[in-house]
Design an enzyme around this catalytic site. Structure first.
Site, PDB file in Angstrom:
ATOM      1  N   THR A  31      -4.971  12.905   6.287  1.00 32.97           N
ATOM      2  CA  THR A  31      -3.573  12.951   6.720  1.00 32.97           C
ATOM      3  C   THR A  31      -3.349  14.138   7.659  1.00 32.97           C
ATOM      4  O   THR A  31      -2.778  13.981   8.741  1.00 32.97           O
ATOM      5  CB  THR A  31      -2.621  13.011   5.514  1.00 32.97           C
ATOM      6  OG1 THR A  31      -3.035  12.027   4.567  1.00 32.97           O
ATOM      7  CG2 THR A  31      -1.190  12.731   5.920  1.00 32.97           C
ATOM      8  N   LYS A  86       5.305   1.982  -2.900  1.00 28.51           N
ATOM      9  CA  LYS A  86       5.287   3.387  -3.338  1.00 28.51           C
ATOM     10  C   LYS A  86       5.569   3.424  -4.824  1.00 28.51           C
ATOM     11  O   LYS A  86       6.278   2.562  -5.349  1.00 28.51           O
ATOM     12  CB  LYS A  86       6.374   4.186  -2.612  1.00 28.51           C
ATOM     13  CG  LYS A  86       6.097   5.659  -2.570  1.00 28.51           C
ATOM     14  CD  LYS A  86       5.072   5.956  -1.498  1.00 28.51           C
ATOM     15  CE  LYS A  86       4.856   7.408  -1.223  1.00 28.51           C
ATOM     16  NZ  LYS A  86       4.203   7.581   0.084  1.00 28.51           N
ATOM     17  N   LYS A  92       4.644   2.269   8.431  1.00 27.76           N
ATOM     18  CA  LYS A  92       3.458   3.092   8.688  1.00 27.76           C
ATOM     19  C   LYS A  92       2.210   2.226   8.875  1.00 27.76           C
ATOM     20  O   LYS A  92       1.466   2.396   9.831  1.00 27.76           O
ATOM     21  CB  LYS A  92       3.254   4.046   7.493  1.00 27.76           C
ATOM     22  CG  LYS A  92       2.279   5.163   7.741  1.00 27.76           C
ATOM     23  CD  LYS A  92       2.118   6.068   6.514  1.00 27.76           C
ATOM     24  CE  LYS A  92       3.397   6.783   6.133  1.00 27.76           C
ATOM     25  NZ  LYS A  92       3.171   7.840   5.114  1.00 27.76           N
ATOM     26  N   SER A 133      -7.354   5.441   3.780  1.00 26.36           N
ATOM     27  CA  SER A 133      -7.270   4.658   2.539  1.00 26.36           C
ATOM     28  C   SER A 133      -7.695   3.219   2.796  1.00 26.36           C
ATOM     29  O   SER A 133      -8.399   2.607   1.998  1.00 26.36           O
ATOM     30  CB  SER A 133      -5.827   4.635   2.016  1.00 26.36           C
ATOM     31  OG  SER A 133      -5.584   5.744   1.189  1.00 26.36           O
ATOM     32  N   ASN A 182      -1.822  19.272   0.601  1.00 22.38           N
ATOM     33  CA  ASN A 182      -2.966  18.612   1.235  1.00 22.38           C
ATOM     34  C   ASN A 182      -2.739  18.377   2.730  1.00 22.38           C
ATOM     35  O   ASN A 182      -3.627  18.630   3.553  1.00 22.38           O
ATOM     36  CB  ASN A 182      -3.255  17.293   0.501  1.00 22.38           C
ATOM     37  CG  ASN A 182      -4.259  16.422   1.220  1.00 22.38           C
ATOM     38  OD1 ASN A 182      -3.889  15.513   1.954  1.00 22.38           O
ATOM     39  ND2 ASN A 182      -5.531  16.720   1.048  1.00 22.38           N
ATOM     40  N   LYS A 213       0.848  -1.200   0.000  1.00 21.25           N
ATOM     41  CA  LYS A 213       0.000   0.000   0.000  1.00 21.25           C
ATOM     42  C   LYS A 213       0.873   1.235   0.000  1.00 21.25           C
ATOM     43  O   LYS A 213       1.843   1.320   0.755  1.00 21.25           O
ATOM     44  CB  LYS A 213      -0.868   0.003   1.273  1.00 21.25           C
ATOM     45  CG  LYS A 213      -1.877   1.128   1.304  1.00 21.25           C
ATOM     46  CD  LYS A 213      -3.127   0.792   0.523  1.00 21.25           C
ATOM     47  CE  LYS A 213      -4.015   2.003   0.282  1.00 21.25           C
ATOM     48  NZ  LYS A 213      -3.550   2.860  -0.849  1.00 21.25           N
TER      49      LYS A 213
HETATM   50  N1  GLU Z   1       0.755   8.852   0.150  1.00 22.92           N
HETATM   51  C1  GLU Z   1       0.237   8.760   1.476  1.00 22.92           C
HETATM   52  C2  GLU Z   1       1.320   8.366   2.463  1.00 22.92           C
HETATM   53  O1  GLU Z   1       2.489   8.590   2.252  1.00 22.92           O
HETATM   54  C3  GLU Z   1      -0.988   7.860   1.528  1.00 22.92           C
HETATM   55  C4  GLU Z   1      -0.755   6.450   1.116  1.00 22.92           C
HETATM   56  C5  GLU Z   1      -2.022   5.662   0.945  1.00 22.92           C
HETATM   57  O2  GLU Z   1      -3.080   6.152   1.244  1.00 22.92           O
HETATM   58  O3  GLU Z   1      -1.904   4.515   0.498  1.00 22.92           O
HETATM   59  O4  GLU Z   1       1.031   7.890   3.530  1.00 22.92           O
END
Ligand code: GLU
Length: 428
Positions: free
Chosen positions: A190, A106, A94, A362, A221, A70
């Protein structure tokens, strides 16, 4: 720890440090120091003027022991395989630290989003899916937005995937627009999540949030909703934000000693994140140099832009009044700067804990997609707050019990969960 500004070396140095504290088995370290899978590909796009441009794309899947990979897709002109590797690795920690059943991934494309028209963006993201669709999916790897990408782009990607597979598959990607498979509360998630962890940190430090001030780096954001949350939920005052100016091609800090109004600033921010300086000045804001945010006399610093911003030079500019650093961005503090912050006794809320609200919602979006049943905004926000608060308290408890820095404690909690899942699956 080695001196480095390479994000992946930074992520590995942080991991190695905690692996040592945990006396982690060398074989287990070998698995976790590197991503399990990496994809690098070229995406040809027909531009509006008829020319063909070929973009470089990446997707890195760090570890999926706890569930599908994810993490977001970032559009950035300075993207490299190493930045994507670092960000994928941090996603593993995370998801584990907030205890959601997902792994870490990523993606990235080397491009400045601001140089593309809407149609070019659509062709580029569809091209990305054409290259990756066999290796993403609700049970494999679920992308999301990040720096330079938007909910609309996620909607196009979901559509492309659904067309290629012949099945409507909203759960392939999150951060989609509401009404197009998205979840209420994802846009704010976030930034609000950052503030839930700040609230808990101030409670622990016995500080009244109403008397607290904050300086925020960034106005994307994360920063926007962190500013709103700091005002609305905590009753505190945000004295500055910063942004990248499109005309001058440099960043600036935008300050107001008696408190910025995030809604007003959002109303004068263009689609590329550039604030209208003239209107800001007319409304009493002061435009300062890019570094000004870090030396503000405030209680809380919230770096919410890019990695490596609090480094060996800038860390010494932090005002003695600062009591909490809440990392809204991924990797904003280099390992050398981290040492200084630890020595100064500033309370650190590390990135993969602090900004985990986005991926938490998410995850809720994916759950709603699977059920094909959608929750109210209140329900989403309440569930997010619960997840963030219990993750914060688990890390704080580890930090107090083991007498370690909060970042190390967050790593300890996360690594233990990933190692446990690898063991249960028979990987180690
Ligand atoms: N890009 C965001 C992060 O770095 C969200 C990642 C997601 O929702 O999968 O946490």
């Amino acid at each position: 720890m080695a001196s480095t500004t390479n994000a992946f070396e930074m992520a590995q140095a942080q991991f190695d440090h905690v692996a040592e504290l945990l006396q982690l088995d060398p074989e287990v370290r070998e698995i976790l120091r590197w991503p399990l899978r990496e994809f690098q590909f070229r995406i040809p796009v027909r531009m509006d003027d008829g020319t063909l441009r070929v973009f470089q794309g990446f997707r890195v899947q760090h570890n999926d022991a706890r569930g599908p990979n994810k993490g977001g897709i970032r559009f950035h002109p300075a993207e490299t395989i190493d930045t994507v590797r670092a960000l994928a690795t941090w996603m593993t920690w995370k998801c584990a630290v907030v205890d959601i059943p997902l792994g870490g991934g990523k993606g990235g494309v080397i491009v400045d989003s601001a140089t593309l028209s809407t149609n070019e963006k659509e062709r580029l993201v569809r091209g990305y899916v054409q290259q990756m669709w066999k290796n993403i999916g609700p049970r494999q790897d679920v992308p999301a937005p990040d720096v330079g990408t938007s909910p609309q782009m996620m909607g196009w990607m979901m559509d492309e995937y659904s067309k290629l597979t012949g099945q409507y598959t909203p759960g392939v990607i999150t951060g989609k627009p509401v009404g197009g498979g998205g979840s209420l509360g994802r846009t704010e998630a976030t930034g609000f999540g950052v503030i839930y962890t700040v609230r808990e940190a101030l409670k622990y430090l016995k500080l009244d949030p109403k008397n607290c001030t904050a300086a925020i780096q960034g106005f994307g954001n994360v920063a926007q909703y962190a500013a709103i949350g700091f005002n609305q939920f905590l009753g505190g005052k945000v004295v500055c934000v910063s942004y990248w100016d499109r005309e001058d091609r440099i960043p600036y800090t935008v300050s107001k000693a008696d408190g910025i109004d995030p809604h007003f600033l959002m109303s004068i921010t263009d689609q590329y994140g550039s604030i209208d300086k003239t209107r800001a000045k007319e409304a009493g804001y002061v435009i300062e140099d890019a570094e000004a945010w870090i030396s503000k006399e405030v209680d809380v610093l919230i770096p919410s832009a890019l990695e490596g911003q609090i480094n060996v030079e800038s860390v010494h500019k932090i005002h003695p009044r600062v009591k909490v650093i809440a990392e809204g961005a991924n990797g904003p503090t280099t390992p050398e700067a981290d040492k200084v912050i630890e020595e100064k006794g500033i309370f650190m809320i590390p990135d993969f804990l602090c900004n985990a609200g986005g991926v938490t919602v998410s995850y809720f979006e994916g759950v709603q997609n699977d059920m094909n049943f959608y929750w109210s905004k209140e329900e989403v926000i309440e569930k997010e707050d619960q997840k963030m608060t219990s993750a914060f308290l688990a890390v704080l408890e580890m930090s107090l019990k083991e007498k370690v820095y909060m970042r190390d404690a967050a790593y300890m909690v996360a690594i233990a969960r990933v190692v446990k899942a690898m063991g249960l699956r028979g990987w180690i």
